[in-house]
Write an enzyme that holds these catalytic residues in place. Structure first.
Site, mmCIF file in Angstrom:
data_model
loop_
_atom_site.group_PDB
_atom_site.id
_atom_site.type_symbol
_atom_site.label_atom_id
_atom_site.label_comp_id
_atom_site.label_asym_id
_atom_site.label_seq_id
_atom_site.Cartn_x
_atom_site.Cartn_y
_atom_site.Cartn_z
ATOM 1 N N GLU A 180 0.826 -1.210 0.000
ATOM 2 C CA GLU A 180 0.000 0.000 0.000
ATOM 3 C C GLU A 180 0.863 1.265 0.000
ATOM 4 O OE1 GLU A 180 -3.305 -0.121 2.702
ATOM 5 O OE2 GLU A 180 -3.988 -2.051 1.933
ATOM 6 N N HIS A 388 -15.501 -9.723 7.130
ATOM 7 C CA HIS A 388 -14.663 -10.468 8.076
ATOM 8 C C HIS A 388 -13.330 -9.739 8.229
ATOM 9 C CE1 HIS A 388 -16.746 -14.676 7.545
ATOM 10 N NE2 HIS A 388 -17.535 -13.779 8.117
ATOM 11 N N GLU A 389 -13.285 -8.837 9.170
ATOM 12 C CA GLU A 389 -12.010 -8.208 9.499
ATOM 13 C C GLU A 389 -11.324 -9.094 10.527
ATOM 14 O OE1 GLU A 389 -10.049 -5.615 8.399
ATOM 15 O OE2 GLU A 389 -8.704 -6.650 9.777
ATOM 16 N N HIS A 457 -9.107 -7.566 1.271
ATOM 17 C CA HIS A 457 -8.177 -6.446 1.474
ATOM 18 C C HIS A 457 -6.976 -6.936 2.278
ATOM 19 C CE1 HIS A 457 -10.813 -2.781 0.376
ATOM 20 N NE2 HIS A 457 -11.269 -3.852 -0.237
ATOM 21 N N GLU A 458 -5.862 -6.273 2.093
ATOM 22 C CA GLU A 458 -4.601 -6.600 2.793
ATOM 23 C C GLU A 458 -4.255 -8.080 2.672
ATOM 24 O OE1 GLU A 458 -7.190 -5.495 5.177
ATOM 25 O OE2 GLU A 458 -6.977 -3.420 4.556
ATOM 26 N N GLU A 476 -8.011 -5.681 -2.766
ATOM 27 C CA GLU A 476 -7.460 -4.334 -2.643
ATOM 28 C C GLU A 476 -6.002 -4.377 -3.098
ATOM 29 O OE1 GLU A 476 -7.483 -0.926 0.813
ATOM 30 O OE2 GLU A 476 -6.719 -2.894 1.346
ATOM 31 N N GLU A 482 -9.078 5.111 0.319
ATOM 32 C CA GLU A 482 -9.122 5.368 1.759
ATOM 33 C C GLU A 482 -7.997 6.294 2.216
ATOM 34 O OE1 GLU A 482 -8.923 1.434 3.395
ATOM 35 O OE2 GLU A 482 -6.799 1.200 3.019
#
Lengths: 676, 676
Positions: A180, A388-389, A457-458, A476, A482
């Site tokens: 990122e 789902h983080e 993401h990540e 992502e 963001e």
């Protein structure tokens, strides 16, 4: 390998008994692309296995080492002899169930070299090479054998000895947890260690080096061999103890890929990475895949980034029943199929990203009645998107994963956004090592079993696995929108979106989350800016491909806005795509044809510099007439001083029309070509 | 500090007895540039000392920490109270004995804040700030005091909290030994740790952060505080044990400088770094400095890089009496004052850069009769330039240094090229730490005592000390021409020379060694290229400033070449200089007026893209007429396919003329404006 019924055999299988005498002399094998523009040479020499690549009569990759270092053993790649050689040509079209291009031609020539060591250990290694018109792929296979069963790959020896010191766009690996960053541009000789895809632009060609079909292996990064060289060497992302890959024979590595094209813009029209992935397993094809649907989604998300709401429970809690219904109401009135609710479950209290995860994946937060919300959404024809983080706590998450997907399945939730926010996975694992690759594969498998689409993401960088796993929609793995709203206020520069389609975008769909309409969120983020105009935001829906495309701003910022009709119209599933013109970091024009109508869409963006572009509409049906619905920068538009200035213009066009686009600084143009 | 006779006092010295009550409230001090465009604020708060900078009403540096961490002590920068405040304005012109600009205006406003800790230790620290119209400087002084005598600076706390995430050109520090990279361009937020000068370009201004007057201190590098921030923090290059600076009170740090200008091109017209250095010591001014003479030089050097000759003794030995005389003969026929002979002394055998140094600094190699060569040169009016290659063995070198300069002085050699090839100094010291800073100061001092000019390669980055030490002529500290000919074949890209004047060039004179006329040296270097046209090579003599400017190619490649007359004419000492137009990495146009004639010279270069430029000649004397002798790219010139294509055109011009320059890819234009 796929079923061979369509293979055209032109080589013949040679069963050669390796002899030491033969082995210790050098031998060369060649493979060319179907159009003969790409020439691949393999050299089997006593000191190792080497390859080189020419393109249009010009060296692109000089002689470069191949091989693997097995822990506790000699390097596997030296003193090899040919056991068997196998060539074939393959040429078939295949259909994407969804995607940027419905029909993809897969046309390559393949060379399989089955090799055996001439030394006492007699280990066996197969090198598979494929030459396409748009690049090459090569992979290692280790067949089942007596002297190599369970083993650890300590190092992959693959090198890319590039022939020219060209301009390179790259992201530093190992500097923090992931990719990122905004891209660095430098000479190849100034690269340190980089994530892939890495994009290089020489005068006579452009290249992108990446990998395809990353399964049960570590992600590849590329390290400059030493200062002032032009040789990149594979540097696999390690386990905490330095192991790179823990595996067993038979196994195969991901494909190492080099996309080759005359200009950088042509790299965007290559499907090499997808072509080097397997078709779906037959059982997957016969399953009910009707839950897999591209579409636009909104979410309780941007309001957290701009500081108006919070992920945590409490007075600023974003995830509430009432707020979710506002999003659902808006989505239902527009062509927006899903609504995401971040912070929907228990465990988001306080600085959740700084502690071991406490998320409960089947209990909504107080204040959000998820059953009521999903019922309300269903009644209005809108889908709720789960979230789902994991806070990078993979072990903790996997204990709940199946139950969590069960819970969603029962609620009728068929799309989940995954998150892995944290500096290391489970405290000590890189986000791109084999540990995470294997975890993420389990996520995709479990999600498929529960009929859930995945947007991650990540996570690990894309390597085209969506071809094999069609519920693996997008990810992502980019410095997304963001960063423009969030804290700290180190937003993206205006040229960022003109770089990522040429780099990150080559790996696969990108959940960049465009669509900001309100550039005034200074109450909580006085120093932040979305560095684009409104027309640029619209254009991103065409320029950046994602089957799940976020409509990122708040519903109240869209309500009644005339420009919103472009977002309403723009599809997320395409019949065909064409990158028309562009230069990395400068500008980009992309056209795509809707899969469900004869309409075309065009997106054009520029960096911080305003510019005029002439675009020939020769991609349109030459027999048809279209109304061009043009959303463009207003005369005084400027990302910094007047981002919301835009105008809508309608005109009739045909395939013979040349449009002149006038992009303002940080600006863009978005066009719907509606067929008459 | 210089003598104060010319100071204009407008502030008054306030002797305040610090009181705890006063100290623990915040107080603010302000300083503005003479033109009021730059505003500097200093905040004294209980938690520390902070500064911020505005330019043209816009924040450029947000509130940023100042201070020093003394080993074994509390940070020096917190709980400070004002003892004494002193403001003044200074406005004087001064003359460079040689340089790019003869008369320099030094105009600043200064604020001295004498501070004392309110805690028991009562340490004292003085902060000195100067605001010029083209930027600011700030430095720490530690006065003699009881509680701080001998000490180690463990960390310098100075930060640059930049207000915008702008495009940044930077070189990675600590990756290898030094700054011989091609520049990286990225967002500020993607910087890791960088050498200075670091150049930033925002929309409304450009900045360069560097240092001035680096004496008995460590070089400054800048490290991004953490990912996704815009704050750079000083990271002093350490001693092997981690100490940064070993020092004693009273002491002063180098100046931390921020050049500020509307556009990057304007940074090239700033003399801030020189203005923040001291005038020469009075005894230096009264000494006989007649040996200090700018000039062009040739050398037995490029033929080693292109593989025709070798530094080592033996059959390919470059340094021979006969070859030296060929150079001397050529130089004598042209305006070339010096001849360098690399490999002249004993100790160059084999791979000298891989072992402890074995150089003997007062014994010529067999095959070179240095006495005869210097006699021959003297008879022809040419100076021999000495060479002290240390192979980074500073201790070994210093044992011979004075004797070595003695030896040269006796031979009448008044110019020495220094070399510090090696990955670390004395095995474990960085090239940019205090150890090397102090060594190099001893070199400059010893050279001055022996009437020797210094041109140093692989040394500490320039910080403007040539003002104080006028025998300190030029240095490399750049990825120079040698990379285009040398092995490995990772030559510079065509845009390299369009970046370095905006970055490295801001620190001081650059011994880039231009002047390649023969682009065909494929016998030994088949894959290397000088990525420029011949006209571009000529333009570099104007674009890149160095008082000692190499004429880098071999005499036989110049002999009889019509374009050589430009090199013959072009001066190395200038009355004035003007960077006219340019963009970092794109193109650059510079004009300079000869110091010894009314003639002007102009150099224009481009990167890999050909381009047309309009140049107004309004820098010329409006009352005069000139003959423009134009050396430009031929119609078919191209750095890759036809670098030697050029043409010479003569035309009459005045200050009202606008010239249209047509630069080909990798090309340039060089012009002599000869006054009628």
């Amino acid at each position: 390998m796929r079923n061979g019924f369509s293979f055209i055999f032109f080589g013949c299988a040679l069963a050669l008994q390796a002899s030491l005498a033969h082995a210790e002399t050098a031998s060369r094998y060649s493979l060319s692309s179907p159009d003969k523009q790409i020439q691949l040479q393999i050299d089997l020499r006593p000191d190792g296995l080497f390859y080189q690549v020419d393109y249009a009569g010009r060296a692109v990759v000089n002689s470069s080492r191949l091989g693997l270092k097995i822990k506790g053993q000699q390097a596997l790649g030296e003193h090899l002899a040919l056991l068997k050689q196998h060539e074939r040509e393959y040429n078939q079209n295949w259909q994407q169930p969804w995607g940027e291009q419905q029909t993809i031609n897969e046309h390559y020539r393949e060379l399989r070299l089955e090799l055996i060591e001439t030394t006492a250990s007699q280990r066996r290694l197969t090198l598979v090479l494929r030459a396409f018109n748009d690049g090459i792929g090569l992979r290692y296979e280790i067949p089942a054998q007596q002297n190599l069963t369970q083993f650890v790959i300590e190092d992959e020896l693959t090198e890319f000895a590039l022939a020219e010191n060209s301009h390179t766009w790259w992201l530093p690996a190992y500097r923090n947890w992931g990719p990122e960053y905004q891209y660095l541009k430098s000479a190849l000789s100034s690269v340190d260690v980089a994530f892939t895809p890495i994009t290089l632009e020489a005068r006579h060609y452009a290249l992108a080096i990446h990998e395809a079909a990353l399964v049960n292996y570590a992600s590849m990064t590329l390290r400059l061999m030493s200062d002032n060289t032009k040789t990149l060497k594979v540097d696999l992302v390690p386990w905490p103890n330095g192991d790179k890959v823990r595996t067993a024979a038979p196994m195969q590595s991901p494909w190492r890929t080099i996309q080759i094209a005359p200009k950088a813009i042509d790299l965007l029209n290559s499907y090499l990475t997808l072509n080097l992935n397997e078709a779906p397993a037959p059982e997957s094809l016969t399953a009910d895949n009707s839950y897999i649907k591209p579409g636009k989604y909104m979410g309780i998300w941007w309001e957290m980034h701009i500081g108006e709401k919070d992920w945590s429970p409490g007075p600023k809690q974003g995830a509430t029943t009432a707020r979710a219904k506002e999003y659902i109401d808006f989505a239902a009135q527009h062509d927006i199929s899903g609504v995401l609710i971040e912070g929907w479950n228990k465990g988001w209290e306080g600085e959740w990203w700084k502690r071991a995860p406490t998320f409960i994946f089947d209990e909504p937060v107080v204040g959000l009645d998820l059953e009521e919300v999903t019922r309300y959404a269903r009644d209005k024809g809108v889908a709720i998107i789960g979230h789902h983080e994991t806070a990078a706590g993979v072990t903790y998450y996997e204990q709940q994963m199946d139950a969590a997907f069960d819970y969603y399945e029962k609620l009728g939730i068929h799309s989940v956004k995954m998150g892995y926010v944290g500096t290391r996975i489970d405290g000590d694992q890189w986000h791109h090592g084999q540990y995470m690759v294997n975890h993420f594969q389990r996520v995709v498998d479990s999600a498929a079993q529960h009929k859930v689409m995945v947007n991650a993401h990540e996570t690990v960088t894309d390597t085209g696995l969506r071809r094999t796993y069609p519920n693996l929609m997008t990810r992502e793995c980019v410095r997304g929108m963001e960063y423009n709203g969030g804290s700290p206020d180190t937003g993206n520069l205006p040229d960022h979106t003109t770089i990522i389609p040429f780099t990150r975008g080559l790996s696969g769909p990108t959940d960049f989350t465009p669509g900001i309409f309100n550039f005034d969120y200074k109450k909580h983020r006085p120093h932040n800016r979305v560095p684009s105009t409104l027309a640029n935001q619209l254009a991103l829906y065409v320029v950046i491909y994602s089957p799940l495309q976020m409509v990122a701003d708040l519903p109240e910022n869209y309500a009644g806005h005339p420009a919103f009709q472009f977002i309403d119209h723009v599809p997320t599933d395409w019949k065909q795509s064409r990158a028309l013109q562009g230069e990395v970091g400068e500008y980009l024009v992309v056209a795509r044809q809707d899969k469900r109508s004869p309409d075309w869409y065009l997106g054009a963006i520029t960096n911080q510099d305003g510019r005029q572009l002439k675009v020939k509409l020769d991609f349109l049906d030459p027999k048809a007439r279209y109304e061009a619905q043009i959303y463009r920068d207003g005369k005084d538009a400027d990302w910094e001083t007047n981002p919301e200035s835009y105008e809508i213009k309608r005109m009739n066009v045909t395939a013979k029309t040349t449009l002149e686009l006038d992009l303002k600084p940080g600006g863009g143009t978005a066009i719907r070509f509606k067929r008459h």
